[in-house]
Design a protein around this motif. Sequence first.
Motif, mmCIF file in Angstrom:
data_model
loop_
_atom_site.group_PDB
_atom_site.id
_atom_site.type_symbol
_atom_site.label_atom_id
_atom_site.label_comp_id
_atom_site.label_asym_id
_atom_site.label_seq_id
_atom_site.Cartn_x
_atom_site.Cartn_y
_atom_site.Cartn_z
ATOM 1 N N SER A 153 -7.669 -5.106 8.772
ATOM 2 C CA SER A 153 -6.643 -5.330 8.258
ATOM 3 C C SER A 153 -6.714 -4.974 6.594
ATOM 4 N N LYS A 173 -4.574 0.596 -2.136
ATOM 5 C CA LYS A 173 -5.048 -0.439 -1.325
ATOM 6 C C LYS A 173 -5.616 -1.651 -2.126
ATOM 7 N N GLU A 188 2.068 -4.283 0.868
ATOM 8 C CA GLU A 188 2.832 -4.454 2.543
ATOM 9 C C GLU A 188 1.315 -4.528 3.851
ATOM 10 N N ASP A 247 -1.174 -4.154 6.581
ATOM 11 C CA ASP A 247 -1.154 -3.472 7.788
ATOM 12 C C ASP A 247 -2.800 -2.974 8.332
ATOM 13 N N GLN A 248 -1.879 -3.596 10.189
ATOM 14 C CA GLN A 248 -2.490 -3.670 11.006
ATOM 15 C C GLN A 248 -3.529 -5.175 11.181
ATOM 16 N N THR A 281 3.013 -3.489 10.403
ATOM 17 C CA THR A 281 3.662 -2.852 8.664
ATOM 18 C C THR A 281 4.274 -4.370 8.174
ATOM 19 N N ASN A 330 -1.567 -3.569 0.686
ATOM 20 C CA ASN A 330 -1.335 -1.898 0.037
ATOM 21 C C ASN A 330 0.276 -2.502 -1.382
ATOM 22 N N GLU A 382 -1.446 -2.346 15.509
ATOM 23 C CA GLU A 382 -0.354 -1.585 14.435
ATOM 24 C C GLU A 382 0.578 -2.390 14.407
#
Length: 489
Positions: A165, A177, A215, A217-218, A233, A168, A231
């Motif tokens: 994970s 990031k 965001e 992510d993952q 967002t 961002n 996967e």
Amino acid sequence: MNNHIRRELEKIEIPDELHSRARLGVEKAKAEFNARSHPTVKEKKPSQIPSSKGKKHLYKRLSIIAAALLLIASTLTFTPVIAAIQEVYDKIFSSKHIDDSGVRNAVLSGDGQILDQTYIDDKHDITVHFERVLTDDKETKLLLTYQSEKTDLKDYYIDLFEGVSSINLMVGNERRKLKNVGWGSRYYDRKENKVVSALSFESLKDYKGKDIRLEIDQLTVYKDNGRDSVETTWPLEFTIKPAALSERRTVELNKTFTYKGETYTVTRVEFSKLETRVVVTGSDTGNQKDKSGKVYNVMSKLERQFLHSRKNSKGYGYSVDDKRSGVFIKAGGEKVEPIFSKGEVDGDNDEYIMTFAPIAVKNQKDCILEVGDAVDIPLTKSGKVIQKKIEDEKSEMEALLADSGFTLIPLSKEEEEEINQYLKTYPKEFLNDRKPIGKLKRLNSKILDVSISERSGSVSHVEASTPEEAKKIREDNGLSFIPVYLKQY
């Protein structure tokens, strides 16, 4: 309105002491909550253009709702309802299921910026609610929950520390990031199939007043057969307001003390609404080298003492084991406990950072760092270090073994001859820096030997399948006891 929010609303209790008219207003407001639903981000679909007749019906219905809301507003502001809804989330994050006392205290004090945004992850049937954000010049805390009716979330983590994970930041043309700060805090409610998470990452203080987008992510999925990922967002857009910001007060110190043969210096202490940080340098806090010149990082003796009181409880994360000694702060006569979920926060120039619960401003001038029962260090410019106890190497090793359930017994002259002969006979089985320091009290055991690492303080042992097999191996090697070794690497 999604089912998650509906269930939370049903949990809201109306205090008996509210005026009858106020109680009626609260009930009406709960019923009309669909019309005032939370800001929700999801895939937009083209809307149909209503007919002329449909428009009139729509206008009439909206007028009725507006009139009803106006009537409620004239008798009761929405503050009790909004506060009650917020209380639903606050109770989650202020409970001890969140193993970060800084987060709990901030929520109870009403600190931070309320986000109150919901994102619908349709693909995975997950409803995400972004609750609150807090930031200072060292870190940001983002509080959120995610829940599903179809997807089992037990093993779904937003793991910024060891997982796949990431979070961002987008501001204008900037995208980067964000670095994690510690591990964060997580609790899974099996009954609700809901995850409560307090993410910890680098400061957003420099973006005050700016519109930003975060965001996630993952998702990291941990299973018995290993680690996996989902996967996805999850976006969040908001403007950082003054309510999200808090100040950090730093006191520069130079307090030197010794502990278990090592010398340490408390260089500074930092106070904020999220935590109290004690920054230390020491003779064993930096990287170490072995005889071959290889550089590696090991746990200092002070860090081992700091973690000594840590325990992990199912559903409650890391907390303090009151039966064990550790490192604590005493402020205003009260014990201030560590925040273990912020372990492994890197410092600069071989610094070691210990994190504790936040301390009220009135008590910040009366703080003492207690390292076991060995030393007290005033965390103020005045006050002298009190060295109460100096432990020798033998006492330290005995304590390490005792923590693992072992009792160290000195070797007799005959046993010293046995082990010396054994090491001469089988020298290739051992590294050169391994020396015998005693034996275990028990003999009828499947354990063959026990070792203490001098650098890391870890205790390990080798064992056979059964006590009978272990006894035969020892006898074949000419040993009548279970040896304990000190590994000097």
